[in-house]
Each structure stands twice: as structure tokens, then as C-alpha cells.
Enzyme design. Structure first.
Site, PDB file in Angstrom:
ATOM      1  N   GLU A  76       0.910  -1.223  -0.013  1.00 16.67           N
ATOM      2  CA  GLU A  76       0.058   0.129   0.039  1.00 16.67           C
ATOM      3  C   GLU A  76       0.968   1.530   0.025  1.00 16.67           C
ATOM      4  O   GLU A  76       1.847   1.418   0.805  1.00 16.67           O
ATOM      5  CB  GLU A  76      -0.925   0.051   1.221  1.00 16.67           C
ATOM      6  CG  GLU A  76      -1.596   1.432   1.443  1.00 16.67           C
ATOM      7  CD  GLU A  76      -2.516   1.231   2.634  1.00 16.67           C
ATOM      8  OE1 GLU A  76      -3.508   2.057   2.850  1.00 16.67           O
ATOM      9  OE2 GLU A  76      -2.270   0.504   3.633  1.00 16.67           O
ATOM     10  N   LYS A 123      -8.726   3.562  -2.673  1.00 19.70           N
ATOM     11  CA  LYS A 123      -9.031   3.148  -1.581  1.00 19.70           C
ATOM     12  C   LYS A 123     -10.711   4.087  -1.139  1.00 19.70           C
ATOM     13  O   LYS A 123     -10.429   5.003  -1.106  1.00 19.70           O
ATOM     14  CB  LYS A 123      -8.092   3.618  -0.401  1.00 19.70           C
ATOM     15  CG  LYS A 123      -8.399   2.944   0.892  1.00 19.70           C
ATOM     16  CD  LYS A 123      -7.134   3.067   2.049  1.00 19.70           C
ATOM     17  CE  LYS A 123      -7.160   2.380   3.278  1.00 19.70           C
ATOM     18  NZ  LYS A 123      -5.933   2.750   4.026  1.00 19.70           N
ATOM     19  N   CYS A 130      -5.873  -2.300   2.914  1.00 23.91           N
ATOM     20  CA  CYS A 130      -5.737  -2.154   4.292  1.00 23.91           C
ATOM     21  C   CYS A 130      -7.101  -2.424   5.245  1.00 23.91           C
ATOM     22  O   CYS A 130      -7.798  -3.450   4.821  1.00 23.91           O
ATOM     23  CB  CYS A 130      -4.930  -0.895   4.725  1.00 23.91           C
ATOM     24  SG  CYS A 130      -4.251  -0.553   6.240  1.00 23.91           S
TER      25      CYS A 130
END
Length: 281
Positions: free
Chosen positions: A48, A139, A173
Site C-alpha cells: 500500500e 481506497k 488495508c
């Protein structure tokens, strides 16, 4: 399915970043991708926000109601380390994938120049072995203080990429804690689920294992290894790091199979490349 391979070799790359150094990071992505390809990997995953940086410990001089001048200058420096998609950096990543003969997924900090005038997004990019940019995922919900630096994805960028060895997709995540986001991946038939992260807690392994069991898919978890001394010596807001340990991120990259079995890792406290062969049968 009869023409599908019985197995595929994958690489989870636990790299150390080059904070606030875009050129150095792009070069390192190419180097690590080449190393993974030389070890036979047909799919390579990097962490990430690897390009542009996950700024552990930095608040950029922010407080409710204000921001310090040094924090603003450091923010500008961080913003300048982000990339536009597509752009020269994505061309370099595509070339790295092509030279390695592998699919490549790499986490970047994306600077939007189309609609928002420069909002940053935490983005996962997918490249094919022919060098083409195949898709991107922004994200959906940055976690906690991440919302100071990154905008929210709108849900329109949730690709699952078809490959000769199955469908590849994933989430970034802590958006892996969003049940409907996971269901979207399962609904698209994901076979190899990518979970790049910045979470180095041992309990994160339970999340990876649960997703593998829930989705009956392979799960590749990928994190960075980072220490405080990796930040540039001239970082203006270095005092913000005083309360943080020397090891800002221990890693914990790993791979799990569809029955929850651990295939590789977790790797702790060092850089490294985990190469695993997935039995697709």
C-alpha cells in the site's frame, strides 16, 4: 477451466520505501519487480502507498483548526511525491511488468488532475505482462488520520482483472473490514485476492486468513518495512516522530490458501520477497 494452469508462482514484495524521493522509489519498483520475475513470479504485489509513501508518524503540523507553516511545506513535498495516472511513472511500471513477464500490482499515492484539482488518493494499480495499465482501485475509506491526506474513492474503481491463472483483485488495508466491499470482490469471482496494507500488527494475520476462508480464495497480504532513519535528514517536521519507535512498520507480509492454510510468511523486521506457488486445483 480445462486450459487453466494447475499452479502459478506469485511474489509478495516487502520493500523498504524511499520516502519523499519519487525517482528513487520508481527505480526501486523496477528493481524489485525484476528480482521477483527472475525468481519465476507471474504475479507480483507491492505494498500500500509504496510509491508516494505511507507517512507513518507524521501529522503534517495539523491540529483541529490549524496547520503549522512547516507542516504545510512538508505537505507540499509529499504532494509532489505523488503520481498522476496515467503518467511517466505508470509507463515505467508497465515497462517493469513487461520486462519481468508478469502481472504487477503496486500501491501508489495518486494525484488527481482530472476533476479535483489535486486531491490525493491511496490507489492500487494493475499492469499486465504486456505493459498495459489494466485498472486501478482507489481506497474507499481512508482510516483515521489518513483522511487528512487522502480523499475517498467513490466505488467506481473496483476492478477484478482476468488472467490465465484466474481473476485477480482486492482491497487496501482496513477497507478489508468493510463487508460489502469484500462481497463485491467475491461477487466478481476473485480467485487471488490482494490485500496490501500498512497494518503490521500480528492480529492482521487473522484478517487475511478470514478473507481466504470466507471467500475461498488465495489471499496475498503485503506490507512495507520502514524505520525512522529512512526519512530524509532535512525533514522539517521530524519532531513529530519522537513518540514513535525506531521500527515504524515491521512488515508481516504473507500468503494464505482458500482453506485458510498459511502458504508463506509472515515476514517480519526486514525487507524481502516471498515467492509462493499456488495450487490452483
Amino acid at each position: 477451466m480445462s486450459s487453466a494452469p494447475d499452479s502459478v508462482k506469485v511474489a509478495v514484495v516487502q520493500g523498504a520505501p524511499v520516502p519523499f524521493d519519487l525517482k528513487g522509489t520508481v527505480e526501486k519498483v523496477a528493481k524489485l519487480t525484476a528480482e521477483a520475475g527472475a525468481r519465476g513470479a507471474e504475479l507480483v504485489l507491492l505494498p500500500e502507498a509504496y510509491v508516494g509513501g505511507y507517512p507513518w508518524g507524521l501529522a503534517f503540523g495539523t491540529a483541529v483548526g490549524g496547520r503549522s507553516p512547516a507542516g504545510r511545506r512538508t505537505w507540499e513535498r509529499y504532494w509532489s511525491s505523488a503520481i498522476e495516472v496515467p503518467g511517466p511513472e505508470t509507463a515505467a511500471f508497465g515497462n517493469a511488468a513487461k520486462e519481468a513477464g508478469a502481472y504487477l500490482a503496486v500501491g501508489v499515492v495518486e494525484r488527481d488532475s482530472t476533476y479535483s484539482g489535486g486531491t490525493l488518493f491511496c490507489t492500487l494499480l494493475y499492469f499486465g505482462p504486456d505493459g498495459r495499465l489494466l485498472g486501478k482501485h482507489r481506497k474507499l475509506k481512508p482510516t483515521a488520520a489518513e483522511r487528512v491526506i487522502w480523499g475517498e474513492g467513490d466505488g467506481s474503481t473496483m476492478p477484478v482483472v482476468p488472467t490465465p491463472f484466474g481473476r485477480v483483485g482486492g482491497l487496501i488495508c482496513w477497507e478489508n473490514y468493510m463487508p460489502l466491499a469484500r462481497m463485491t470482490m467475491y461477487g466478481k469471482g476473485v480467485d487471488i485476492y490482494l490485500a496490501p496494507t500498512a497494518d503490521a500488527r500480528e492480529r492482521w494475520q487473522a484478517t487475511l486468513q478470514h478473507i481466504a476462508l470466507e471467500g475461498r480464495c488465495f489471499v496475498l497480504g503485503c506490507n512495507q518495512f520502514m524505520t525512522r532513519d529512512m526519512y530524509p535528514a532535512d525533514l522539517e517536521i521530524r519532531e513529530e516522530l519522537k513518540a514513535w519507535p525506531e521500527a515504524l512498520c515491521r512488515g508481516g507480509s504473507a500468503a494464505y490458501g482458500p482453506m485458510g492454510d498459511r502458504i508463506a510468511g509472515p515476514l517480519w523486521d526486514e525487507e524481502g520477497i516471498l515467492v509462493a506457488e499456488l495450487d490452483l486445483r
